[in-house]
Each structure stands twice: as structure tokens, then as C-alpha cells.
Design a protein around this motif. Sequence first.
Motif, short mmCIF file in Angstrom:
data_model
loop_
_atom_site.label_atom_id
_atom_site.label_comp_id
_atom_site.label_asym_id
_atom_site.label_seq_id
_atom_site.Cartn_x
_atom_site.Cartn_y
_atom_site.Cartn_z
N SER A 1 54.59 73.19 64.37
CA SER A 1 55.37 72.37 65.31
C SER A 1 55.89 71.11 64.64
O SER A 1 56.99 70.64 64.95
N VAL A 2 55.09 70.55 63.72
CA VAL A 2 55.54 69.36 62.99
C VAL A 2 56.65 69.73 62.02
O VAL A 2 57.66 69.01 61.91
N LEU A 3 56.49 70.85 61.33
CA LEU A 3 57.48 71.26 60.34
C LEU A 3 58.84 71.55 60.95
O LEU A 3 59.89 71.29 60.34
N VAL A 4 58.86 72.07 62.18
CA VAL A 4 60.13 72.40 62.84
C VAL A 4 60.60 71.26 63.74
O VAL A 4 61.56 71.41 64.48
N ARG A 5 59.89 70.12 63.69
CA ARG A 5 60.26 68.92 64.45
C ARG A 5 60.19 69.13 65.97
O ARG A 5 60.98 68.57 66.72
N TRP A 6 59.23 69.93 66.39
CA TRP A 6 58.89 70.05 67.80
C TRP A 6 57.40 69.80 67.94
O TRP A 6 56.65 70.67 68.36
N PRO A 7 56.93 68.60 67.55
CA PRO A 7 55.49 68.34 67.51
C PRO A 7 54.81 68.56 68.86
O PRO A 7 55.37 68.24 69.91
N VAL B 1 60.12 61.13 67.87
CA VAL B 1 59.77 62.36 67.16
C VAL B 1 58.83 62.04 65.99
O VAL B 1 57.86 62.75 65.75
N ARG B 2 59.10 60.94 65.28
CA ARG B 2 58.24 60.56 64.16
C ARG B 2 56.85 60.18 64.65
O ARG B 2 55.84 60.56 64.04
N VAL B 3 56.78 59.42 65.74
CA VAL B 3 55.48 59.03 66.29
C VAL B 3 54.68 60.27 66.68
O VAL B 3 53.50 60.41 66.33
N CYS B 4 55.33 61.17 67.41
CA CYS B 4 54.64 62.37 67.89
C CYS B 4 54.24 63.28 66.75
O CYS B 4 53.20 63.95 66.81
N SER B 5 55.02 63.32 65.69
CA SER B 5 54.69 64.15 64.53
C SER B 5 53.43 63.63 63.84
O SER B 5 52.54 64.40 63.48
N ARG B 6 53.34 62.31 63.69
CA ARG B 6 52.16 61.72 63.05
C ARG B 6 50.92 61.94 63.90
O ARG B 6 49.83 62.21 63.36
N LEU B 7 51.07 61.83 65.19
CA LEU B 7 49.93 62.04 66.08
C LEU B 7 49.50 63.51 66.07
O LEU B 7 48.32 63.82 66.15
N THR B 8 50.46 64.41 65.96
CA THR B 8 50.14 65.83 65.90
C THR B 8 49.36 66.16 64.63
O THR B 8 48.49 67.03 64.63
#
Length: 237
Positions: A124-130, A159-166
Motif C-alpha cells: 500500500s505504501v509502494l503504490v501510494r495508497w497507504p 499521503v506522506r504522513v500516512c505512508s510514514r505511519l503505515t
Amino acid sequence: MAAEGPEPIAAPIHPTVEALIRHRLGETLGGLRGSLEAAMPMLAFVIVWSATRERNLAIGAAAVLTVAFAVVRLVQRQTLQYVLGGVFATALAAFFALRSGNAEDAFLPGILTSLAYLIGSLVSVLVRWPVVGLMVGVADQAAVAAGDPFRWRRNAAAVRVCSRLTLVLVAVYVIRVGIMGPLYLAGNVAGLTISKVVLGWPLWVGAVAVMGAMLLKGHTPIDPDDELVQPVDISRT
């Protein structure tokens, strides 16, 4: 008669990504009580069955705990969400253990589930849908009501915030699989039982603490067009 003006637009309950994620994680975690309600019946089954090899006795022990938890929740008029989750986990664990005759197989569904979550969260992080972003979308009542639950994706900072949290969630699943996987392969039932408890609520608390530290200074608006809340430079968080 004076014409009525346009109805004011209600402000979102959680105007920032950080506030919404903190709220959503609190609901998902369920606290110590929710975690115990979900895990204890399954552990009771494993312990009693390992000690006695009496299927009915082990199932009965799990059932007694489940009913007790459910009765307390009903008396207090609270949700049975975590109790029902424990019923499902116990039933699945019992199926695997009784079918193979090995107590450690009761933990296999949980290990496989953590592995699936690990892979899914990382993808999900790699495809930017964290995954955390999807949690934000579901919990953002204003966006859901407007038919736009994915508006957060238009906000690059969100999106960046959610990716880091994921990625914190990914770390949780790596720890679980990395510890419980070898214990399962070694047939270490005692180690698995202890790990089930330690890597449950306590590990989640640690993850939430890390996420909380990451979110503490952030004020990223959920809606990229929201001028009421200005985003911060999250590269410094």
C-alpha cells in the motif's frame, strides 16, 4: 420577509490528518480491555488443551471466558466488537489445532494473518495508497458524506504522513512474524503463548506511541483546499 442565507458548512470533527489518525487508532486499538477480550479465550483454549488434551474442556474454558466478557459488556451497554473478534479467533485456532493435533497450530492463523498484513501494508505504501490513509478516509465523516472519501490523496503532505505511519504498522507485523514464526517452527507452545500476549496490546501501545510522536507537531489538513489549517513541513518530523 428576509431571505435566508446559505446554511453554514459544518466544520469537520477532526480538521487535521494527525487528529483524525489519533482518534481512529484509539478506536481500533480498543485498549487493554479490548485486546484481552480478543486474545484470552484463544489462549485459554491453548493452555487447557495443551495440559489435558480434552477438547471439550478446552472449548469450555474458552466459552466461559467469552460469555463472561460478553455479559459484562452487555450489562455496561457497550460494544461486543472485541468479544466477537475473540470468538472468531478462538474458533479458527481450535480448528487448526484440533485438526493437526498440535497445540502450536492454534497460533498459525494469527501468524499468517500478520504476514498478510505485512505484505499488504508494504504494498500500500509502494503504490501510494497507504493503509493509514484508507483509515483516514473511512473515518473522515465529512468526506464520506460528500461522497469523496479519498480526498486525502489529493493532499501530497497527507499521503506522506500516512505512508510514514503505515511503515510503523509494517514494523509491528515484521516483529510479530519475526518472533512468532521461528517459535512456531520450533513447536514452542510456551513461547508462542507468551508472545501472543506481549506482541498484542503492549506492542500496539508502543506503535501508537511512536505514531503519536510523529503526529505531535503535525497540522496537515485533510482537505487540500482547506485554508483554515495550514500544513507543516513534515520533513522535519
